[in-house]
Design a protein around this motif. Sequence first.
Motif, PDB file in Angstrom:
ATOM      1  N   LEU A 131       0.828  -1.207   0.000  1.00 52.44           N
ATOM      2  CA  LEU A 131       0.000   0.000   0.000  1.00 52.44           C
ATOM      3  C   LEU A 131       0.866   1.262   0.000  1.00 52.44           C
ATOM      4  O   LEU A 131       0.603   2.213  -0.743  1.00 52.44           O
ATOM      5  N   LEU A 132       1.913   1.258   0.808  1.00 56.45           N
ATOM      6  CA  LEU A 132       2.785   2.436   0.898  1.00 56.45           C
ATOM      7  C   LEU A 132       3.488   2.744  -0.417  1.00 56.45           C
ATOM      8  O   LEU A 132       3.817   3.896  -0.691  1.00 56.45           O
ATOM      9  N   GLN A 133       3.698   1.731  -1.253  1.00 55.47           N
ATOM     10  CA  GLN A 133       4.298   1.984  -2.569  1.00 55.47           C
ATOM     11  C   GLN A 133       3.424   2.929  -3.384  1.00 55.47           C
ATOM     12  O   GLN A 133       3.924   3.809  -4.074  1.00 55.47           O
ATOM     13  N   LEU A 134       2.111   2.723  -3.323  1.00 52.63           N
ATOM     14  CA  LEU A 134       1.213   3.611  -4.055  1.00 52.63           C
ATOM     15  C   LEU A 134       1.155   4.992  -3.404  1.00 52.63           C
ATOM     16  O   LEU A 134       1.205   6.011  -4.091  1.00 52.63           O
ATOM     17  N   ILE A 135       1.068   5.029  -2.095  1.00 58.08           N
ATOM     18  CA  ILE A 135       0.978   6.308  -1.389  1.00 58.08           C
ATOM     19  C   ILE A 135       2.184   7.190  -1.698  1.00 58.08           C
ATOM     20  O   ILE A 135       2.052   8.409  -1.810  1.00 58.08           O
ATOM     21  N   ARG A 136       3.340   6.586  -1.878  1.00 54.71           N
ATOM     22  CA  ARG A 136       4.578   7.347  -2.128  1.00 54.71           C
ATOM     23  C   ARG A 136       4.846   7.603  -3.609  1.00 54.71           C
ATOM     24  O   ARG A 136       5.803   8.298  -3.950  1.00 54.71           O
ATOM     25  N   HIS A 137       4.022   7.061  -4.490  1.00 53.85           N
ATOM     26  CA  HIS A 137       4.247   7.202  -5.928  1.00 53.85           C
ATOM     27  C   HIS A 137       4.042   8.660  -6.360  1.00 53.85           C
ATOM     28  O   HIS A 137       3.131   9.340  -5.879  1.00 53.85           O
ATOM     29  N   PRO A 138       4.895   9.170  -7.269  1.00 58.20           N
ATOM     30  CA  PRO A 138       4.789  10.574  -7.693  1.00 58.20           C
ATOM     31  C   PRO A 138       3.414  10.981  -8.232  1.00 58.20           C
ATOM     32  O   PRO A 138       2.941  12.093  -7.940  1.00 58.20           O
ATOM     33  N   ALA A 139       2.742  10.134  -8.990  1.00 55.09           N
ATOM     34  CA  ALA A 139       1.413  10.489  -9.516  1.00 55.09           C
ATOM     35  C   ALA A 139       0.407  10.650  -8.376  1.00 55.09           C
ATOM     36  O   ALA A 139      -0.426  11.565  -8.393  1.00 55.09           O
ATOM     37  N   HIS A 140       0.498   9.786  -7.376  1.00 55.27           N
ATOM     38  CA  HIS A 140      -0.401   9.893  -6.220  1.00 55.27           C
ATOM     39  C   HIS A 140      -0.121  11.170  -5.442  1.00 55.27           C
ATOM     40  O   HIS A 140      -1.049  11.881  -5.043  1.00 55.27           O
ATOM     41  N   LEU A 141       1.138  11.468  -5.229  1.00 48.62           N
ATOM     42  CA  LEU A 141       1.505  12.686  -4.503  1.00 48.62           C
ATOM     43  C   LEU A 141       1.053  13.937  -5.254  1.00 48.62           C
ATOM     44  O   LEU A 141       0.571  14.898  -4.639  1.00 48.62           O
ATOM     45  N   GLU A 142       1.176  13.913  -6.573  1.00 53.10           N
ATOM     46  CA  GLU A 142       0.728  15.055  -7.376  1.00 53.10           C
ATOM     47  C   GLU A 142      -0.788  15.230  -7.270  1.00 53.10           C
ATOM     48  O   GLU A 142      -1.283  16.345  -7.058  1.00 53.10           O
ATOM     49  N   ALA A 143      -1.527  14.151  -7.403  1.00 49.05           N
ATOM     50  CA  ALA A 143      -2.985  14.232  -7.311  1.00 49.05           C
ATOM     51  C   ALA A 143      -3.417  14.719  -5.931  1.00 49.05           C
ATOM     52  O   ALA A 143      -4.331  15.546  -5.812  1.00 49.05           O
ATOM     53  N   LYS A 144      -2.758  14.242  -4.908  1.00 51.25           N
ATOM     54  CA  LYS A 144      -3.098  14.658  -3.547  1.00 51.25           C
ATOM     55  C   LYS A 144      -2.883  16.158  -3.370  1.00 51.25           C
ATOM     56  O   LYS A 144      -3.703  16.842  -2.754  1.00 51.25           O
ATOM     57  N   SER A 145      -1.811  16.676  -3.942  1.00 53.19           N
ATOM     58  CA  SER A 145      -1.518  18.107  -3.789  1.00 53.19           C
ATOM     59  C   SER A 145      -2.498  18.985  -4.568  1.00 53.19           C
ATOM     60  O   SER A 145      -2.656  20.157  -4.251  1.00 53.19           O
ATOM     61  N   LYS A 146      -3.182  18.415  -5.558  1.00 53.62           N
ATOM     62  CA  LYS A 146      -4.100  19.190  -6.407  1.00 53.62           C
ATOM     63  C   LYS A 146      -5.572  18.829  -6.184  1.00 53.62           C
ATOM     64  O   LYS A 146      -6.440  19.344  -6.883  1.00 53.62           O
ATOM     65  N   GLN A 147      -5.869  17.976  -5.227  1.00 51.32           N
ATOM     66  CA  GLN A 147      -7.213  17.439  -5.075  1.00 51.32           C
ATOM     67  C   GLN A 147      -8.290  18.517  -4.924  1.00 51.32           C
ATOM     68  O   GLN A 147      -9.418  18.343  -5.386  1.00 51.32           O
ATOM     69  N   ALA A 148      -7.976  19.637  -4.309  1.00 46.83           N
ATOM     70  CA  ALA A 148      -8.982  20.679  -4.077  1.00 46.83           C
ATOM     71  C   ALA A 148      -9.527  21.255  -5.389  1.00 46.83           C
ATOM     72  O   ALA A 148     -10.627  21.813  -5.405  1.00 46.83           O
ATOM     73  N   ARG A 149      -8.777  21.097  -6.478  1.00 48.82           N
ATOM     74  CA  ARG A 149      -9.254  21.567  -7.787  1.00 48.82           C
ATOM     75  C   ARG A 149     -10.400  20.718  -8.316  1.00 48.82           C
ATOM     76  O   ARG A 149     -11.209  21.201  -9.114  1.00 48.82           O
ATOM     77  N   TRP A 150     -10.467  19.445  -7.902  1.00 46.92           N
ATOM     78  CA  TRP A 150     -11.402  18.503  -8.505  1.00 46.92           C
ATOM     79  C   TRP A 150     -12.421  17.906  -7.544  1.00 46.92           C
ATOM     80  O   TRP A 150     -13.411  17.341  -7.987  1.00 46.92           O
ATOM     81  N   LEU A 151     -12.159  17.968  -6.260  1.00 43.24           N
ATOM     82  CA  LEU A 151     -13.016  17.296  -5.293  1.00 43.24           C
ATOM     83  C   LEU A 151     -13.670  18.304  -4.354  1.00 43.24           C
ATOM     84  O   LEU A 151     -13.095  19.347  -4.043  1.00 43.24           O
ATOM     85  N   ASP A 152     -14.844  17.943  -3.899  1.00 42.80           N
ATOM     86  CA  ASP A 152     -15.560  18.756  -2.918  1.00 42.80           C
ATOM     87  C   ASP A 152     -15.530  18.034  -1.571  1.00 42.80           C
ATOM     88  O   ASP A 152     -16.556  17.766  -0.972  1.00 42.80           O
ATOM     89  N   GLY A 153     -14.323  17.647  -1.165  1.00 42.12           N
ATOM     90  CA  GLY A 153     -14.103  16.956   0.097  1.00 42.12           C
ATOM     91  C   GLY A 153     -13.710  15.502  -0.111  1.00 42.12           C
ATOM     92  O   GLY A 153     -14.119  14.874  -1.082  1.00 42.12           O
ATOM     93  N   TYR A 154     -12.854  15.012   0.788  1.00 36.79           N
ATOM     94  CA  TYR A 154     -12.444  13.609   0.724  1.00 36.79           C
ATOM     95  C   TYR A 154     -12.007  13.118   2.091  1.00 36.79           C
ATOM     96  O   TYR A 154     -11.747  13.898   3.004  1.00 36.79           O
ATOM     97  N   ARG A 155     -11.956  11.794   2.216  1.00 39.99           N
ATOM     98  CA  ARG A 155     -11.468  11.124   3.425  1.00 39.99           C
ATOM     99  C   ARG A 155     -10.840   9.815   2.984  1.00 39.99           C
ATOM    100  O   ARG A 155     -11.321   9.157   2.065  1.00 39.99           O
ATOM    101  N   VAL A 156      -9.772   9.404   3.644  1.00 35.55           N
ATOM    102  CA  VAL A 156      -9.106   8.132   3.368  1.00 35.55           C
ATOM    103  C   VAL A 156      -9.149   7.288   4.637  1.00 35.55           C
ATOM    104  O   VAL A 156      -8.865   7.792   5.724  1.00 35.55           O
ATOM    105  N   VAL A 157      -9.511   6.024   4.468  1.00 36.10           N
ATOM    106  CA  VAL A 157      -9.532   5.088   5.589  1.00 36.10           C
ATOM    107  C   VAL A 157      -8.615   3.928   5.225  1.00 36.10           C
ATOM    108  O   VAL A 157      -8.798   3.278   4.197  1.00 36.10           O
TER     109      VAL A 157
END
Length: 105
Positions: A60-86
């Motif tokens: 799981l941590l491999q995906l969390i640390r992947h550059p595409a995931h990190l980029e999407a996380k940093s830009k999420q406010a542009r596309w989402l109206d709120g989120y939560r990760v469990v």
Amino acid sequence: MYASTFIFRAGQYDDEFHRLDRSIAETARALPGYLGEETWENTRAGLIQNVYYWESEEALLQLIRHPAHLEAKSKQARWLDGYRVVISKVMRQYGDGKLLGFGSP
């Protein structure tokens, strides 16, 4: 087994969102330790859930640390109206045998 559940309310998607979303999904599926995924939508609440299943926390941590995931996380406010990760450790799964579970033989 571990499950990572991404729960979100959709906002406005654009081409960059779709590019990153595809990249993250393709990356996840190619990683050692990826077991599968499910997507659920609660139209009444306007929520979408993507659940990814993993053999281990390290996978799981491999995906969390992947550059595409990190980029999407940093830009999420542009596309989402709120989120939560469990992140959950799956203790067991069972059923009547008509639906295969992730990580099942």
